[in-house]
Design a protein around this motif. Structure first.
Motif, PDB file in Angstrom:
ATOM      1  N   ILE A  89       0.816  -1.222   0.000  1.00  0.00           N
ATOM      2  CA  ILE A  89       0.000   0.000   0.000  1.00  0.00           C
ATOM      3  C   ILE A  89       0.853   1.278   0.000  1.00  0.00           C
ATOM      4  O   ILE A  89       0.318   2.380   0.005  1.00  0.00           O
ATOM      5  N   LYS A  90       2.158   1.105  -0.058  1.00  0.00           N
ATOM      6  CA  LYS A  90       3.058   2.249  -0.248  1.00  0.00           C
ATOM      7  C   LYS A  90       3.632   2.239  -1.662  1.00  0.00           C
ATOM      8  O   LYS A  90       4.485   3.042  -2.001  1.00  0.00           O
ATOM      9  N   GLY A  91       3.169   1.277  -2.488  1.00  0.00           N
ATOM     10  CA  GLY A  91       3.561   1.249  -3.891  1.00  0.00           C
ATOM     11  C   GLY A  91       4.655   0.267  -4.261  1.00  0.00           C
ATOM     12  O   GLY A  91       5.073   0.213  -5.415  1.00  0.00           O
ATOM     13  N   ALA A  92       5.118  -0.530  -3.303  1.00  0.00           N
ATOM     14  CA  ALA A  92       6.191  -1.489  -3.606  1.00  0.00           C
ATOM     15  C   ALA A  92       5.674  -2.622  -4.488  1.00  0.00           C
ATOM     16  O   ALA A  92       4.511  -3.010  -4.410  1.00  0.00           O
ATOM     17  N   ASP A  93       6.567  -3.133  -5.336  1.00  0.00           N
ATOM     18  CA  ASP A  93       6.236  -4.312  -6.119  1.00  0.00           C
ATOM     19  C   ASP A  93       6.140  -5.512  -5.171  1.00  0.00           C
ATOM     20  O   ASP A  93       6.700  -5.496  -4.079  1.00  0.00           O
ATOM     21  N   TYR A 149      -2.694   1.130  -6.114  1.00  0.00           N
ATOM     22  CA  TYR A 149      -2.893   0.574  -4.780  1.00  0.00           C
ATOM     23  C   TYR A 149      -3.761   1.495  -3.924  1.00  0.00           C
ATOM     24  O   TYR A 149      -3.957   2.671  -4.257  1.00  0.00           O
ATOM     25  N   VAL A 150      -4.272   0.957  -2.832  1.00  0.00           N
ATOM     26  CA  VAL A 150      -5.107   1.710  -1.903  1.00  0.00           C
ATOM     27  C   VAL A 150      -4.311   2.899  -1.383  1.00  0.00           C
ATOM     28  O   VAL A 150      -3.184   2.744  -0.931  1.00  0.00           O
ATOM     29  N   GLY A 151      -4.909   4.094  -1.482  1.00  0.00           N
ATOM     30  CA  GLY A 151      -4.258   5.294  -0.965  1.00  0.00           C
ATOM     31  C   GLY A 151      -3.450   6.078  -1.980  1.00  0.00           C
ATOM     32  O   GLY A 151      -2.962   7.160  -1.663  1.00  0.00           O
ATOM     33  N   ASP A 152      -3.294   5.578  -3.205  1.00  0.00           N
ATOM     34  CA  ASP A 152      -2.549   6.360  -4.199  1.00  0.00           C
ATOM     35  C   ASP A 152      -3.442   7.465  -4.775  1.00  0.00           C
ATOM     36  O   ASP A 152      -4.600   7.605  -4.399  1.00  0.00           O
ATOM     37  N   THR A 153      -2.902   8.272  -5.683  1.00  0.00           N
ATOM     38  CA  THR A 153      -3.650   9.418  -6.214  1.00  0.00           C
ATOM     39  C   THR A 153      -4.882   8.992  -7.003  1.00  0.00           C
ATOM     40  O   THR A 153      -5.888   9.705  -7.011  1.00  0.00           O
ATOM     41  N   ILE A 154      -4.843   7.835  -7.655  1.00  0.00           N
ATOM     42  CA  ILE A 154      -6.009   7.367  -8.414  1.00  0.00           C
ATOM     43  C   ILE A 154      -7.102   6.890  -7.448  1.00  0.00           C
ATOM     44  O   ILE A 154      -8.281   7.131  -7.665  1.00  0.00           O
ATOM     45  N   TRP A 155      -6.716   6.237  -6.362  1.00  0.00           N
ATOM     46  CA  TRP A 155      -7.668   5.796  -5.340  1.00  0.00           C
ATOM     47  C   TRP A 155      -8.397   6.999  -4.753  1.00  0.00           C
ATOM     48  O   TRP A 155      -9.590   6.963  -4.523  1.00  0.00           O
ATOM     49  N   ASP A 156      -7.679   8.088  -4.506  1.00  0.00           N
ATOM     50  CA  ASP A 156      -8.247   9.295  -3.882  1.00  0.00           C
ATOM     51  C   ASP A 156      -8.846  10.269  -4.902  1.00  0.00           C
ATOM     52  O   ASP A 156      -9.264  11.363  -4.511  1.00  0.00           O
ATOM     53  N   LEU A 157      -8.898   9.911  -6.172  1.00  0.00           N
ATOM     54  CA  LEU A 157      -9.369  10.792  -7.232  1.00  0.00           C
ATOM     55  C   LEU A 157     -10.816  11.227  -7.035  1.00  0.00           C
ATOM     56  O   LEU A 157     -11.700  10.403  -6.863  1.00  0.00           O
ATOM     57  N   LYS A 158     -11.034  12.525  -7.052  1.00  0.00           N
ATOM     58  CA  LYS A 158     -12.385  13.110  -6.967  1.00  0.00           C
ATOM     59  C   LYS A 158     -12.635  13.889  -8.237  1.00  0.00           C
ATOM     60  O   LYS A 158     -11.874  14.782  -8.593  1.00  0.00           O
TER      61      LYS A 158
END
Length: 159
Positions: A89-93, A149-158
């Motif tokens: 959830i921090k973007g790691a592979d 992943y959860v919490g990235d900019t796409i997840w939070d997109l409004k």
């Protein structure tokens, strides 16, 4: 977040996208309004009836986590253990040792859903680098490239 371009797609283009999505084509229902958003510093986003359900990365269209959660898509998955969640959830592979289960039909290059072990909820979308069998068997090496992943900019997109 600055939207550079926003336009509705024609039926012909929607049909092409549905074919490319394969198993995930159910994300676009019949007579859906599909809108393409080109956003600065983000992958292109496809709005399905106003919801950001698809994104385009490197000429590949993949579902967002919101699409996976709303439609409860359960095929093409890899389950990660509790120790891997904070990294994912921090973007790691995703590395092979962190994978406890995977769909055995996965082949390298496929879009897959990463699920956490305890609650069986999707936490990321990625591209498989190896087969599902290898994900389970391998004890070292990278298995999945994390795309969303959860919490990235796409997840939070409004919108």
């Amino acid at each position: 977040m600055k939207i550079k371009k926003r336009n509705f797609l024609k039926n012909k283009k929607i049909k092409e996208i549905k074919e490319e999505l394969g198993n995930y084509s159910i994300i676009i229902p019949k007579k859906a309004k599909v809108e393409l958003l080109k956003i600065e510093d983000l992958p292109n986003i496809l709005l399905i009836n106003g919801e950001p359900l698809l994104m385009q990365t490197e000429n590949k269209i993949i579902p967002t986590l919101k699409a996976v959660l709303s439609l409860e898509i359960t095929e093409k998955y890899a389950t990660v253990d509790m120790g891997a969640i904070n990294f994912v959830i921090k973007g790691a592979d995703i590395m092979s040792p962190g994978i406890v289960d995977a769909d055995k039909t996965i082949v390298a290059g496929e879009t897959i859903v990463i699920i956490e072990e305890t609650h069986k909820k999707p936490i990321a979308i990625g591209t498989s680098l190896i087969s599902g069998e290898e994900m389970i068997e391998n004890s070292k090496g990278k298995a999945i490239e994390n795309l969303h992943y959860v919490g990235d900019t796409i997840w939070d997109l409004k919108i």
